[in-house]
Write a protein that holds these residues in place. Structure first.
Motif: not given
Length: 160
Positions: A100, A127, A130-132, A135
């Protein structure tokens, strides 16, 4: 994977001595850089972090020497594609933070829709690691649109 790795290693070994000469044509540098990117991807898929970074670094040096994005032999090799592969291999190695961070600095708009789409898919994967969720979804939507652009001319050429 072993056959692809052997082919890329062999090609790089043949081209590397010529690339050391100042008169090496940019087309040959592009191919050598592309072979290093192939080796970086293979090593990332196999979980070899150190070897992955070695090949990315070699490709980055070659791209810096070229000084521009090129498309010799459809490699799309240059500084932008090296950074796109940096993102891709970081995701493959589970390093979403690095992926990222690098992705923020990449402008893939000068590359093919296919390459831009792959980049956005890798950003979405980072993302997701990262559990986004928001996004990741935001990266997937333009990736899908770009992927359609890359496919349409193929269908049109078949008369469909």
């Amino acid at each position: 994977m072993e056959q692809a790795e052997q082919a890329a290693k062999s090609a790089a070994a043949v081209m590397a001595p010529r690339a050391k000469t100042p008169a090496c044509p940019p087309e040959e540098l592009s191919l050598l850089g592309a072979m290093n990117l192939v080796l970086a991807v293979i090593n990332a898929k196999e979980g070899h972090r150190g070897r992955t970074h070695e090949h990315i670094d070699r490709a980055r040096e070659i791209a810096a020497r070229l000084g521009e994005d090129r498309n010799d032999f459809d490699t799309e090799f240059g500084p932008t594609n090296v950074e796109i592969h940096t993102v891709s291999t970081a995701v493959e190695l589970g390093d979403a933070g690095l992926a990222l961070e690098v992705a923020k600095e990449v402008d893939p708009s000068g590359l093919s829709p296919e390459r831009q789409s792959r980049f956005l898919l890798d950003v979405a994967r980072a993302h997701a690691q990262r559990r986004h969720v928001g996004e990741a979804t935001a990266a997937l939507l333009p990736a899908e649109a770009l992927a359609r652009l890359g496919v349409q001319p193929k269908y049109a050429s078949r008369g469909q």
